[in-house]
Design a protein around this motif. Structure first.
Motif, PDB file in Angstrom:
ATOM      1  N   UNK A 138      83.403 -97.589 -51.961  1.00  0.00           N
ATOM      2  CA  UNK A 138      82.162 -97.035 -51.422  1.00  0.00           C
ATOM      3  C   UNK A 138      82.135 -95.517 -51.468  1.00  0.00           C
ATOM      4  N   UNK A 139      83.246 -94.892 -51.091  1.00  0.00           N
ATOM      5  CA  UNK A 139      83.315 -93.437 -51.079  1.00  0.00           C
ATOM      6  C   UNK A 139      83.146 -92.856 -52.478  1.00  0.00           C
ATOM      7  N   UNK A 181      79.827 -91.725 -45.617  1.00  0.00           N
ATOM      8  CA  UNK A 181      80.889 -92.698 -45.351  1.00  0.00           C
ATOM      9  C   UNK A 181      81.410 -92.563 -43.926  1.00  0.00           C
ATOM     10  N   UNK A 182      81.478 -91.334 -43.415  1.00  0.00           N
ATOM     11  CA  UNK A 182      81.960 -91.128 -42.041  1.00  0.00           C
ATOM     12  C   UNK A 182      80.936 -91.598 -41.014  1.00  0.00           C
ATOM     13  N   UNK A 224      70.202 -94.008 -42.545  1.00  0.00           N
ATOM     14  CA  UNK A 224      71.070 -93.394 -43.566  1.00  0.00           C
ATOM     15  C   UNK A 224      70.990 -94.167 -44.872  1.00  0.00           C
ATOM     16  N   UNK A 225      71.042 -95.500 -44.778  1.00  0.00           N
ATOM     17  CA  UNK A 225      71.023 -96.336 -45.976  1.00  0.00           C
ATOM     18  C   UNK A 225      69.689 -96.219 -46.721  1.00  0.00           C
ATOM     19  N   UNK A 226      68.596 -96.184 -45.966  1.00  0.00           N
ATOM     20  CA  UNK A 226      67.271 -96.236 -46.591  1.00  0.00           C
ATOM     21  C   UNK A 226      66.777 -94.889 -47.111  1.00  0.00           C
ATOM     22  N   UNK A 227      67.315 -93.782 -46.586  1.00  0.00           N
ATOM     23  CA  UNK A 227      66.789 -92.468 -46.973  1.00  0.00           C
ATOM     24  C   UNK A 227      67.649 -91.726 -47.988  1.00  0.00           C
ATOM     25  N   UNK A 228      68.935 -92.041 -48.057  1.00  0.00           N
ATOM     26  CA  UNK A 228      69.782 -91.298 -48.995  1.00  0.00           C
ATOM     27  C   UNK A 228      69.535 -91.747 -50.429  1.00  0.00           C
ATOM     28  N   UNK A 229      69.313 -90.797 -51.301  1.00  0.00           N
ATOM     29  CA  UNK A 229      69.061 -91.078 -52.707  1.00  0.00           C
ATOM     30  C   UNK A 229      70.301 -90.738 -53.538  1.00  0.00           C
ATOM     31  N   UNK A 230      70.421 -91.427 -54.659  1.00  0.00           N
ATOM     32  CA  UNK A 230      71.511 -91.129 -55.588  1.00  0.00           C
ATOM     33  C   UNK A 230      71.253 -89.797 -56.281  1.00  0.00           C
ATOM     34  N   UNK A 268      74.636 -98.592 -52.853  1.00  0.00           N
ATOM     35  CA  UNK A 268      75.822 -99.457 -52.957  1.00  0.00           C
ATOM     36  C   UNK A 268      77.003 -98.864 -52.190  1.00  0.00           C
ATOM     37  N   UNK A 269      77.216 -97.561 -52.348  1.00  0.00           N
ATOM     38  CA  UNK A 269      78.320 -96.902 -51.657  1.00  0.00           C
ATOM     39  C   UNK A 269      78.201 -97.015 -50.149  1.00  0.00           C
ATOM     40  N   UNK A 270      77.001 -96.812 -49.628  1.00  0.00           N
ATOM     41  CA  UNK A 270      76.790 -96.906 -48.181  1.00  0.00           C
ATOM     42  C   UNK A 270      76.998 -98.325 -47.662  1.00  0.00           C
TER      43      UNK A 270
END
Length: 307
Positions: free
Chosen positions: A89-90, A98-99, A139-145, A154-156
């Protein structure tokens, strides 16, 4: 006992500070200098060997064959599973994200306590869980690659899974520490983790340019930091915290991982400041706080304190 609790708190501060810096060090190494699964194999095998050597210089600890077998299985599934999902994931997201999911561990600990140990459910605890999970979803829904996170979603999700697995490990290792010694726990759990990592590596292959000759000294020194401080020393200190502090208090020190990883990431350019990310951090911290305040107000002790 008071001095032991003070020592346990200091140990947890040191351990979690190393864990926070570990995220930044691993992010530097992954995947250029070693693949995630090779990184897991290196960490688990190094730790297993180190703990067996260290145990040779300590007082012998008594344990049954059944207990050793349970510890081996706990390591083969719990520690390996945690590191497997965490490193993969990291490699796809940022250290701060990740933290964020690491900080969710107290909430998972409480949910496990409700499901398996009849922990008391209160309105404040439910509110805390919902706020914390809301922060994770934000965090999952707003962070973009982007260039810093090759596949953020996927990482989150993988880091989220790793935090659940580690919470299970915290609960089970806390219970086993009541009857086995600290070094016995570390020897057999990491032997189990090393066994799993070697088996997986036989199928996936070993890819770690950081260990190739001629040595690239800076990446190699970063790897040594990861192996010695966040892996061996940090895990040596965790059982002390588990022995004298409640499981949930130990998990709450995940806040320190978040603080250290965030400061280091922004300082060295491994992440960019985001209001959505900051909101997620505040929501998760508030959620964990509500769960902990509710637990302290309960008349009945938590499952970890009753044992």
């Amino acid at each position: 006992m008071k001095n032991k609790k003070t020592e346990a708190n200091v140990d947890m501060i040191i351990s979690k500070t190393f864990s926070g810096l570990n995220m930044n060090a691993l992010k530097y190494l992954l995947p250029l200098w070693m693949s995630p699964l090779s990184g897991v194999a290196i960490r688990c095998t190094f730790a297993a060997v180190a703990f067996w050597i260290i145990a040779c210089f300590t007082k012998p600890e008594k344990s049954t064959l059944k207990e050793k077998g349970l510890l081996f299985l706990l390591g083969a599934t719990g520690i390996y599973g945690f590191m497997f999902f965490y490193l993969v994931g990291l490699s796809k997201t940022t250290p701060v994200s990740s933290s964020i999911f690491t900080t969710l561990q107290p909430i998972w600990v409480f949910i496990i306590a409700v499901l398996f140990f009849r922990e008391k459910i209160t309105v404040m605890k439910v509110v805390g869980i919902l706020i914390g999970l809301g922060g994770a979803l934000l965090c999952i829904s707003t962070q973009k690659s982007d260039d810093l996170a090759s596949d953020a979603l996927t990482g989150n999700m993988l880091c989220l899974t790793s935090s659940v697995i580690y919470a299970v490990y915290l609960v089970l290792s806390n219970r086993l520490l009541k009857s086995v010694g600290m070094y016995t726990l570390l020897k057999y759990t990491f032997t189990g983790a090393a066994f799993s990592s070697i088996i997986v590596t036989l199928f996936t292959g070993f890819n770690a340019p950081v260990l190739s000759f001629p040595l690239h000294w800076f990446p190699f020194l970063v790897l040594l930091f990861v192996l010695i401080f966040p892996t061996v020393i940090s895990y040596l200190l965790i059982p002390v915290g588990l022995k004298y502090l409640s499981t949930t208090v130990v998990a709450i020190y995940g806040y320190l991982i978040l603080i250290v990883a965030t400061i280091a990431s922004l300082a060295i350019g491994q992440d960019r400041f985001s209001w959505a990310q900051m909101s997620a951090i505040l929501m998760i911290c508030a959620g964990v706080y509500f769960v902990e305040i509710a637990e302290k107000k309960d008349n009945k002790p938590s499952f970890s304190e009753k044992e």
